[in-house]
Design an enzyme around this catalytic site. Structure first.
Site, PDB file in Angstrom:
ATOM      1  N   ALA A  33       0.842  -1.208   0.000  1.00 28.50           N
ATOM      2  CA  ALA A  33       0.000   0.000   0.000  1.00 28.50           C
ATOM      3  C   ALA A  33       0.872   1.251   0.000  1.00 28.50           C
ATOM      4  O   ALA A  33       2.059   1.187   0.330  1.00 28.50           O
ATOM      5  CB  ALA A  33      -0.880  -0.004   1.242  1.00 28.50           C
ATOM      6  N   ASP A  34       0.295   2.374  -0.404  1.00 27.41           N
ATOM      7  CA  ASP A  34       0.965   3.643  -0.166  1.00 27.41           C
ATOM      8  C   ASP A  34       0.104   4.422   0.828  1.00 27.41           C
ATOM      9  O   ASP A  34      -0.952   3.943   1.258  1.00 27.41           O
ATOM     10  CB  ASP A  34       1.239   4.410  -1.467  1.00 27.41           C
ATOM     11  CG  ASP A  34      -0.018   4.893  -2.159  1.00 27.41           C
ATOM     12  OD1 ASP A  34      -1.117   4.770  -1.571  1.00 27.41           O
ATOM     13  OD2 ASP A  34       0.077   5.392  -3.282  1.00 27.41           O
TER      14      ASP A  34
END
Lengths: 76, 341
Positions: A33-34
């Site tokens: 994820a970011d």
């Protein structure tokens, strides 16, 4: 309940296998994820539970377990 | 297509809002019968502008939103906290299916964040790139990505290439557009780790017409229709492009006005120069779309006038007419994509 709902949102946003998601799973390192993905998941949780999580605490979340704890804390 | 294309427009976004935004919306509705515009923002201010025009009230509607997200605000906080802002409210209209598309000249950061957090990505799309058209010697090229994904991975760039190709083909009506990867040399082994990893993936991708690496200096010649890069390099390339053009024009102007002889020369070349520069006007293509979202988000530049707003709204019609999102789903094989396992 919080973990199940969170898992659903994580799968939805990150397109990952639900079996990969454990308490100690890291959003960025393990799930790819970011920071925006994390916010997307958090906003989904907020909509689902009708709560607002504090910004300063959201920024400190690294694992799924920490997110669950924060949801429980705010829910209580 | 006879179905209306419903566009939620951020009426408060941009340096010239709401005056130019309202004017652009009116012009778009007049030009294309399929357009239905929701002007989202402070209704008292919007109504003052609307009162200047005669228009079809069924096709221009005002949706009140009391707050405004300013250019300097932190995007994530603004999107999360200003629920009654024009950007947030208009994006929720797309999310809830009340609008097909969204147009804004407001804060780029807030639009990029809102696009991802509110409108949301199509399932299976890993990142949503911002893809502006840039003028070239041969027409226009699509530079994808110039937005928020400054730390992209190779799988993201492959998706950008596919989405960019679909978008270019639909909007420019050019079959099998050429796709190139932005690098520091044309050879396969040139570039940073990301480029070197992405090159073979694009080379072996059957869905695109990959022609190899491209250097920044070749962008303006129009060597490739779609130029793929992560947003860090993409944004630098875009800003450099804009800066060089601005400097060249101001230097040219200065030179042409430097003496009486030069001024006479300037007068003589003015019509030809004007005609030539028309080709570099990309306003007709509208703004930069954020691709891969559940709906279309178009960001047009902050100083947009009515013509850019109008064309951005009309761009939404083209996007819907060509079912760009359905094509993206099809090419990325996302119909059943839910989990990787």
């Amino acid at each position: 309940m919080e973990l199940e709902k969170l898992k659903e949102l994580i799968v939805d946003v990150l397109n990952v296998d639900p079996n990969e998601i454990k308490d100690d799973t890291k959003f960025i390192d393990d799930l790819g994820a970011d920071s925006l993905d994390v916010y997307q998941i958090i906003m989904g949780i907020e909509d689902e539970f009708g709560i607002k999580l504090p910004e300063d605490k959201i920024e400190k979340i690294t694992t799924v377990g920490e997110a669950v704890e924060l949801i429980k804390e705010v829910n209580d | 297509m006879t179905e209306k294309v419903r566009v939620a427009v951020d009426a408060m976004g941009g340096d010239l809002a709401p005056t130019e935004v309202v004017k652009g919306a009116i012009e778009a509705a007049k030009e294309n019968d399929l357009v239905k515009v929701f002007l989202v923002g402070q209704e008292d201010k919007i109504n003052v502008e609307l009162a200047k025009y005669e228009y079809d009230h069924e096709r221009i509607e005002v949706v009140n939103a009391t707050e405004v997200i300013e250019m300097a605000e932190a995007p994530v906080l603004a999107i999360r906290n200003k629920k009654d802002s024009s950007i947030v409210k208009a994006m929720y209209m797309v999310k809830h299916g009340e609008a097909d598309a969204y147009v804004s000249a407001g804060s780029t950061g807030a639009n990029l964040v809102g696009g991802q957090l509110i409108v949301g990505r199509i399932k299976g799309v890993e990142r949503a790139p911002l893809a502006p058209f840039i003028p070239t010697e041969k027409g226009v090229s699509l530079l994808i990505d110039c937005g928020a994904n400054v730390d992209a991975r190779s799988s993201h760039l492959v998706q950008f290439a596919k989405m960019g190709s679909i978008y270019y083909e639909s909007v420019m009506q050019k079959r099998n557009p050429t796709v190139a990867l932005l690098s520091i040399g044309v050879e396969e082994d040139k570039g940073n780790a990301l480029v070197k990893e992405t090159y073979p993936l694009l080379k072996n991708c059957p869905d695109i017409n990959f022609i190899g690496n491209i250097e920044a200096r070749d962008i303006s010649s129009g060597v490739a229709d779609v130029i793929v890069t992560e947003a860090f390099a993409g944004n630098i390339a875009l800003k450099m492009y804009e800066g060089v053009a601005k400097t060249m024009f101001s230097t040219l102007k200065k030179g042409l006005l430097s003496s009486t002889r030069a001024k006479i020369g300037a007068l003589l070349i003015k019509p030809a120069l004007k005609e030539t520069l028309k080709d570099f006007n990309i306003d007709k293509y509208g703004g930069a779309p954020m691709l891969g979202l559940n709906g279309l988000v178009v960001k047009t530049h902050g100083s947009s006038k009515a013509v850019e707003i109008k064309n951005s709204i009309l761009q939404c019609v083209v996007f819907k007419e060509h079912n760009v999102n359905d094509k993206i789903r099809e090419v990325l094989n996302l119909q059943d994509a839910h989990v990787k396992a």
